[in-house]
Design an enzyme around this catalytic site. Sequence first.
Site, PDB file in Angstrom:
ATOM      1  CD  GLU A   1      12.966  40.637  36.851  1.00 59.53           C
ATOM      2  OE1 GLU A   1      13.481  39.943  35.940  1.00 59.53           O
ATOM      3  OE2 GLU A   1      11.738  40.707  37.037  1.00 59.53           O
TER       4      GLU A   1
ATOM      5  CG  PHE B   1       1.283  33.428  40.898  1.00 62.99           C
ATOM      6  CD1 PHE B   1       1.754  32.569  39.907  1.00 62.99           C
ATOM      7  CD2 PHE B   1       1.239  34.780  40.635  1.00 62.99           C
ATOM      8  CE1 PHE B   1       2.157  33.072  38.679  1.00 62.99           C
ATOM      9  CE2 PHE B   1       1.642  35.292  39.405  1.00 62.99           C
ATOM     10  CZ  PHE B   1       2.104  34.433  38.425  1.00 62.99           C
ATOM     11  CD  GLN B   2       5.052  36.442  39.528  1.00 63.73           C
ATOM     12  OE1 GLN B   2       4.722  37.503  40.011  1.00 63.73           O
ATOM     13  NE2 GLN B   2       5.511  36.348  38.283  1.00 63.73           N
TER      14      GLN B   2
ATOM     15  CE  LYS C   1      -0.304  43.526  45.508  1.00 62.73           C
ATOM     16  NZ  LYS C   1      -0.887  42.881  44.319  1.00 62.73           N
TER      17      LYS C   1
ATOM     18  CG  MET D   1      39.599  33.084  29.594  1.00 65.50           C
ATOM     19  SD  MET D   1      41.294  33.605  29.231  1.00 65.50           S
ATOM     20  CE  MET D   1      41.294  35.292  29.845  1.00 65.50           C
TER      21      MET D   1
END
Lengths: 564, 162
Positions: free
Chosen positions: A50, A112-113, A162, A477
């Site tokens: 993602e 969940f999630q 959802k 760097m």
Amino acid sequence: MELTGAEMIVECLKAEDVEYVFGYPGGAVLHIYDAFYKQNDVKHILVRHEQGATHAADGYARSTGRPGVVLVTSGPGATNAVTGIATAYMDSIPMIVITGQVPKALIGNDAFQEVDSVGITRPVVKHNFLIEDVKDVARIFKQAFYVATTGRPGPVVIDIPKDVTVAKAEFSYPSEISMRSYNPTVKGHPGQVRRAVDIMLSAERPMIYTGGGVVLGNGSEQLRQFTRKLGYPITQTLMGLGAYPATDKQSLGMLGMHGTYEANMGMHHCDVLIAIGARFDDRVTGNLEKFCPYATIIHVDVDPASISKNVKVDVPIVGEVVQVLNEFNQALEQTERTPNASALEKWWHQINEWRSQDCLKYDRESEIIKPQFVLEKLYEITKGKAIVTSDVGQHQMFAAQYYGFDEPRRWINSGGLGTMGFGLPAAIGAQLAHPDDLVACVTGEASIQMCIQELATCRQYGLPLKIINLNNGCMGMVRQWQEFFYEKRYAMSYFESLPDFKKVAESYGHIGIKVEKPADVVPALEEAIAQKDRLVFLDFITDQEENVYPMIPSGAGLNEMILV
Amino acid sequence: MRHIISILLENESGALSRVAGLFSARAYNIESLSVAPTHDPTLSRMTLVTSGTEEVIEQISKQLNKLIDVVKLQDLTEDAHIERELMLIKVEAVREARDEVKRLVEIFRGRIIDVTETTYTIEITGNGEKLDAFMDALSSITIHEVVRSGLLGISRGTRVLS
């Protein structure tokens, strides 16, 4: 027309002329994916992480000026997107991020999630929404696009449970929107514009300092007219490169920590500073106590909060860069006054003396490949026309210094947040938006590994990127700072094991070329560019000891640069 | 310097946390904060007490204005204004303390709003200093509980935040 929430989302995106959505499916967004499956207008690009989705949408947005759109699932989908959202936020990039959420009845139950996406993203978005009722989908999408793309742009998150995506309601997309609490200023205050023009025409040692705001506000053309009319020197920030052509004689290049000597000395000694769409970032100002000690400062910005945040300015002008530059240009057209020619001649003489230091010189005879050399050659071979994305570190600074950008939206990098892993996915977004242009991702062996999985996305969609990997075997760097400021104690900046990038590229179905000698640099670049339909991963083995010069150490003023 | 910032914001879930989050993210100081819906139920009015240099207060105002949910704001301390705070105190009230507390409440123009055999619950309003003075006056009395509302503010005269 009655639609489900998921179908409404597709319709909203169509109404906003969205071409691509960058995303990754998961449980909470399956209704939305099902709605995508049933149409062909909005194309979905499947990334491999993602974070890649947000950076790809960001690269799309930066290279086109249109908002990037992201679709991810709840929980880890949303948290993985946060780095990309913060990256866009820091650089004011318009972006819409749709995050799935668990059904309303489960919110707050540690489902969940489940994660509080609105809460987690709040500090790194321009605004965010939780859609609680399917009747609000159209209005919220309209508001989200409006907020993301107007004023000082930025990312907007829309969190959608959802059950809302499956619920049904009447749908019609609003054509107009007005928000009582959000009305960005467009035009500059006429009195302030007059004052500013008066001051800039009285200048003896003027300096124009512009930033990403000119690129974001599409003010490049107006800036060119303005700068040429005055004949004043101009320096651009890392984010502003390309708004004014690098090859023009009035351009002094980039300013700041790794800016040019002439730009920084010009800043320090100027008597009038005209700042446009820039935000006086700490990497630009150095020590604030020592910043522009002789200057009367004019500051044009669309965001009032950017004005006098770090540096107190004398003439603040809030407005869109294009509008205010048009007002400046008009005023300069109408007035009989002209810039002070004799003072300006003296000033240019001084600037050219600083220029003659040739602060970007490096060892061109080296037996080992110098990173600067690769970028110079990339510039020559692509005639400065490529879209160049970068990751973060030495290679980013070298690209900014040695690739001269003559047009805006060709230089795409994470300036504010400094996100390693940005370059490759950003190049995906840029290439999709510009299928006929050459897109090069300048990166290093450390940065590229942070989002290397997106090589698979490039394979899936046949994106012929050219990856310029400046491989010095260490985090360049970090190593440079350890050399300068930590007595060469190189803590954790070296890689004990690196993959064979040629094989990595090949295993993803691309072409990999390892380049070890300076003489092979040009042929390798030419070969990569000749492969029009293939991604070519060029692994340049470069000098580990090379540092980015010039440099302003932290705490120092712009006139206290370390030169080579 | 202390400033009282009065904010009109959308009465939506999350609006309060946007303001509170802004203060913590930018390391600004909140001394007190109170918020409730107004006569227009789509709007909330917040009174926020903060302190800082003029530059910091200017940034606070600008950053607050940048929040999409903020409709309007005003620094009340710039002009004549009225400040009020509500305090509820439960104190021990037995034997001679019962009379003593009652007298003090009258002097400070508070009210006893709940009485038991051993306690009084007192309501008192005023600016912060008055409430502090009342607490000092109660120094010999056992205090069980103190609840303060945080400051509320409004401009004097005809000036209106809308």
